[in-house]
Design a protein around this motif. Structure first.
Motif, PDB file in Angstrom:
ATOM      1  N   ASP A 159      -9.837   8.602   1.830  1.00  0.00           N
ATOM      2  CA  ASP A 159      -8.934   9.701   1.446  1.00  0.00           C
ATOM      3  C   ASP A 159      -8.319  10.363   2.687  1.00  0.00           C
ATOM      4  OD1 ASP A 159     -11.346  10.741   2.268  1.00  0.00           O
ATOM      5  OD2 ASP A 159     -11.542  12.185   0.645  1.00  0.00           O
ATOM      6  N   ASN A 160      -9.170  10.526   3.719  1.00  0.00           N
ATOM      7  CA  ASN A 160      -8.683  11.161   4.945  1.00  0.00           C
ATOM      8  C   ASN A 160      -7.576  10.322   5.593  1.00  0.00           C
ATOM      9  OD1 ASN A 160      -9.032  13.469   6.621  1.00  0.00           O
ATOM     10  ND2 ASN A 160      -9.982  12.176   8.180  1.00  0.00           N
ATOM     11  N   GLU A 161      -7.786   9.013   5.612  1.00  0.00           N
ATOM     12  CA  GLU A 161      -6.810   8.120   6.221  1.00  0.00           C
ATOM     13  C   GLU A 161      -5.491   8.166   5.450  1.00  0.00           C
ATOM     14  OE1 GLU A 161      -8.041   4.064   6.164  1.00  0.00           O
ATOM     15  OE2 GLU A 161      -6.776   3.504   7.865  1.00  0.00           O
ATOM     16  N   ILE A 162      -5.587   8.155   4.128  1.00  0.00           N
ATOM     17  CA  ILE A 162      -4.384   8.187   3.296  1.00  0.00           C
ATOM     18  C   ILE A 162      -3.659   9.523   3.459  1.00  0.00           C
ATOM     19  CG2 ILE A 162      -3.552   8.195   0.914  1.00  0.00           C
ATOM     20  CD1 ILE A 162      -5.861   6.188   0.331  1.00  0.00           C
ATOM     21  N   GLU A 183       0.835  -1.205   0.000  1.00  0.00           N
ATOM     22  CA  GLU A 183       0.000   0.000   0.000  1.00  0.00           C
ATOM     23  C   GLU A 183       0.870   1.255   0.000  1.00  0.00           C
ATOM     24  OE1 GLU A 183      -4.187  -0.984   2.216  1.00  0.00           O
ATOM     25  OE2 GLU A 183      -2.394  -1.184   3.440  1.00  0.00           O
ATOM     26  N   ASP A 184       1.943   1.209   0.785  1.00  0.00           N
ATOM     27  CA  ASP A 184       2.889   2.339   0.788  1.00  0.00           C
ATOM     28  C   ASP A 184       3.358   2.639  -0.627  1.00  0.00           C
ATOM     29  OD1 ASP A 184       2.684   2.329   3.483  1.00  0.00           O
ATOM     30  OD2 ASP A 184       4.821   2.091   3.907  1.00  0.00           O
ATOM     31  N   ARG A 185       3.774   1.573  -1.292  1.00  0.00           N
ATOM     32  CA  ARG A 185       4.310   1.730  -2.658  1.00  0.00           C
ATOM     33  C   ARG A 185       3.263   2.331  -3.586  1.00  0.00           C
ATOM     34  NH1 ARG A 185       7.396  -2.798  -1.940  1.00  0.00           N
ATOM     35  NH2 ARG A 185       5.715  -4.209  -2.484  1.00  0.00           N
ATOM     36  N   ILE A 186       2.045   1.799  -3.478  1.00  0.00           N
ATOM     37  CA  ILE A 186       0.964   2.295  -4.347  1.00  0.00           C
ATOM     38  C   ILE A 186       0.721   3.782  -4.088  1.00  0.00           C
ATOM     39  CG2 ILE A 186      -1.519   2.133  -4.812  1.00  0.00           C
ATOM     40  CD1 ILE A 186      -1.247  -0.905  -4.247  1.00  0.00           C
ATOM     41  N   ILE A 187       0.669   4.134  -2.804  1.00  0.00           N
ATOM     42  CA  ILE A 187       0.411   5.544  -2.449  1.00  0.00           C
ATOM     43  C   ILE A 187       1.497   6.443  -3.022  1.00  0.00           C
ATOM     44  CG2 ILE A 187       0.254   7.191  -0.552  1.00  0.00           C
ATOM     45  CD1 ILE A 187      -1.009   4.895   1.118  1.00  0.00           C
ATOM     46  N   GLY A 244       2.240  10.849  -9.414  1.00  0.00           N
ATOM     47  CA  GLY A 244       1.528  11.221 -10.629  1.00  0.00           C
ATOM     48  C   GLY A 244       0.344  12.136 -10.393  1.00  0.00           C
ATOM     49  N   LEU A 245      -0.328  11.923  -9.263  1.00  0.00           N
ATOM     50  CA  LEU A 245      -1.572  12.654  -9.025  1.00  0.00           C
ATOM     51  C   LEU A 245      -1.428  13.841  -8.062  1.00  0.00           C
ATOM     52  CD1 LEU A 245      -3.898   9.540  -8.547  1.00  0.00           C
ATOM     53  CD2 LEU A 245      -3.845  11.022 -10.548  1.00  0.00           C
ATOM     54  N   GLY A 246      -0.331  13.857  -7.303  1.00  0.00           N
ATOM     55  CA  GLY A 246      -0.212  14.889  -6.278  1.00  0.00           C
ATOM     56  C   GLY A 246      -1.170  14.619  -5.133  1.00  0.00           C
ATOM     57  N   ASN A 247      -1.646  15.689  -4.492  1.00  0.00           N
ATOM     58  CA  ASN A 247      -2.502  15.532  -3.303  1.00  0.00           C
ATOM     59  C   ASN A 247      -3.958  15.231  -3.652  1.00  0.00           C
ATOM     60  OD1 ASN A 247      -0.146  16.245  -2.047  1.00  0.00           O
ATOM     61  ND2 ASN A 247      -0.914  18.149  -1.169  1.00  0.00           N
ATOM     62  N   LYS A 248      -4.172  14.413  -4.633  1.00  0.00           N
ATOM     63  CA  LYS A 248      -5.545  14.042  -4.990  1.00  0.00           C
ATOM     64  C   LYS A 248      -5.905  12.797  -4.192  1.00  0.00           C
ATOM     65  CE  LYS A 248      -5.886  17.293  -8.032  1.00  0.00           C
ATOM     66  NZ  LYS A 248      -6.662  18.479  -7.685  1.00  0.00           N
ATOM     67  N   TRP A 249      -6.185  13.042  -2.903  1.00  0.00           N
ATOM     68  CA  TRP A 249      -6.336  11.931  -1.965  1.00  0.00           C
ATOM     69  C   TRP A 249      -7.506  11.036  -2.312  1.00  0.00           C
ATOM     70  CZ3 TRP A 249      -1.836  11.856  -0.191  1.00  0.00           C
ATOM     71  CH2 TRP A 249      -1.158  13.006   0.185  1.00  0.00           C
ATOM     72  N   SER A 250      -8.568  11.623  -2.787  1.00  0.00           N
ATOM     73  CA  SER A 250      -9.736  10.791  -3.099  1.00  0.00           C
ATOM     74  C   SER A 250      -9.451   9.891  -4.299  1.00  0.00           C
ATOM     75  CB  SER A 250     -10.955  11.661  -3.355  1.00  0.00           C
ATOM     76  OG  SER A 250     -10.724  12.500  -4.457  1.00  0.00           O
ATOM     77  N   LYS A 251      -8.665  10.411  -5.244  1.00  0.00           N
ATOM     78  CA  LYS A 251      -8.309   9.593  -6.410  1.00  0.00           C
ATOM     79  C   LYS A 251      -7.361   8.465  -5.980  1.00  0.00           C
ATOM     80  CE  LYS A 251      -9.092  12.575 -10.375  1.00  0.00           C
ATOM     81  NZ  LYS A 251      -9.833  13.662  -9.700  1.00  0.00           N
ATOM     82  N   ILE A 252      -6.436   8.811  -5.104  1.00  0.00           N
ATOM     83  CA  ILE A 252      -5.510   7.792  -4.600  1.00  0.00           C
ATOM     84  C   ILE A 252      -6.289   6.734  -3.826  1.00  0.00           C
ATOM     85  CG2 ILE A 252      -3.593   7.389  -3.003  1.00  0.00           C
ATOM     86  CD1 ILE A 252      -2.546  10.213  -3.788  1.00  0.00           C
ATOM     87  N   ALA A 253      -7.236   7.204  -3.012  1.00  0.00           N
ATOM     88  CA  ALA A 253      -8.043   6.268  -2.223  1.00  0.00           C
ATOM     89  C   ALA A 253      -8.839   5.324  -3.119  1.00  0.00           C
ATOM     90  CB  ALA A 253      -8.979   7.042  -1.301  1.00  0.00           C
ATOM     91  N   GLY A 254      -9.188   5.813  -4.291  1.00  0.00           N
ATOM     92  CA  GLY A 254      -9.921   4.978  -5.235  1.00  0.00           C
ATOM     93  C   GLY A 254      -9.169   3.741  -5.675  1.00  0.00           C
TER      94      GLY A 254
END
Length: 338
Positions: free
Chosen positions: A102-105, A75-79, A85-95
């Motif tokens: 997103d908040n947790e990430i 998960e670390d690696r994925i994040i 690539g996405l920057g602080n797009k937490w909701s996209k990363i959470a997807g």
DNA sequence: AACCCTTACAACCGCGTCTTC
DNA sequence: AGAAGACGCGGTTGTAAGGGT
């Protein structure tokens, strides 16, 4: 369109941590009715909360598909990959991470990954190696055992019997060798980089004889002084206890521009350069050191910093790394001369 | 034991965007 | 098309827990 308040000010809705009872009410309502309109949900569910707070509590904490517990290395690696690539797009990363919010990430990034990357010398914003002067000096401080926020800013390079790195003559040799390499690199950087200007610099580069001279100084000690000012780290000076003093200070300090921040030596974005006078009387342009500026005449070369940083990264990562190096080196005999 | 500092994480806030009418 | 309402996102804050002095 301006902000539409979710809840009226002073409307008496509860704020702050949720109680078990509130959680239960919210879960029960949503499991039976679905959340529907968040705005009307609190009233229907019998909660004295605003809809926004209910939504947040549900999506970040109560949702049954939420995965709890430690993040895996995968998960670390994925994040990290997604963030690059996405920057602080937490909701996209959470997807891309089922069960993670997103908040947790975002929290995990700020409290763990960000620090981890910084320790590795990687800029968490750009995902590229850090090249700022402060970072390099802090690494040096760390290696030399100087607490960066210590009120006592005097560090002992050689002869510190409390330093496990110099506990035996063999280890002493290895530690000294490493430190000499660091100093050599640092001094070369200062010598070759017009962004930094030394005050009273007598020599920029230590040759083997000079190193020996340092080591054979009045008491065999070499001091590293970490100059502190109102705004924090301001520079270093090297001193062997006799008359050999090397001052290594940021360019801005020598020009009394105390409101400036220490310039990034290899800037990701173009910055305005300034001509600086060197100690040999020549002047050169502290031009933007962008990746496109590869002019051999540009002394703000990133090459030395990169090699310096690579060296630091390789040699300073962890205590166990040091242990390995020292163990390996203890099998090697020190040279008879420099 | 008491205080202070740091860390981790839950929750809040404000704004931009989407949806509905 | 545009206004209003609702939602979602990202930044920030508050606070409990743990560790150090």
């Amino acid at each position: 369109m301006g902000r539409v308040p979710c809840c009226e000010e002073n409307s008496g809705v509860k704020k702050g941590p949720w109680t078990a009872e509130e959680d239960e009410k919210l879960m029960e309502y949503i499991s039976k009715q679905g959340h529907g309109s968040w705005r009307t949900l609190p009233k229907k569910a019998g909660l004295n909360r605003c809809g926004k707070s209910c939504r947040l509590r549900w999506t970040n904490y109560l949702r049954p598909d939420i995965k709890r517990g430690k993040f895996s290395e995968e998960e670390d690696r994925i994040i990290i990959n997604l963030h690059s690539g996405l920057g602080n797009k937490w909701s996209k990363i959470a997807g891309h991470l089922p069960g993670r919010t997103d908040n947790e990430i975002k929290n995990y990034w700020n409290t763990h990954i960000r620090k981890k990357l910084l320790q590795m010398g990687i800029d968490p914003e750009t995902h590229k190696p850090r090249t700022d002067f402060n970072h390099l000096l802090n690494n040096l401080s760390h290696l030399l055992g100087i607490p960066s926020s210590s009120s006592n800013n005097m560090g002992l390079l050689w002869g510190n019997i409390n330093n496990p790195l110099v506990a035996s003559s063999q280890l002493d040799f290895t530690a000294q060798l490493t430190k000499i390499q660091l100093l050599q690199n640092l001094l070369q950087i200062v010598d070759s980089n017009p962004c930094l200007l030394g005050n009273n610099i007598k020599n920029h580069t230590l040759n083997p004889l000079q190193i020996q001279s340092f080591m054979n100084g009045t008491n065999g000690l070499l001091f590293l002084t970490q100059a502190q000012g109102g705004s924090g780290l301001e520079g270093f000076s090297l001193n062997n206890g006799s008359d050999n003093i090397y001052n290594i200070i940021p360019h801005h300090q020598s020009h009394h521009q105390s409101d400036m921040t220490i310039p990034a030596l290899v800037s990701a974005s173009p910055v305005t350069g300034s001509a600086v006078k060197r100690t040999d009387g020549s002047s050169c342009n502290a031009a933007p050191a962008s990746s496109t500026d590869q002019s051999p005449n540009n002394n703000c070369s990133s090459v030395l910093f990169e090699s310096w940083e690579n060296f630091l990264d390789e040699e300073m990562m962890t205590g166990s790394d040091w242990k390995e190096i020292l163990e390996l080196s203890s099998t090697l005999a020190p040279p008879t001369s420099w």
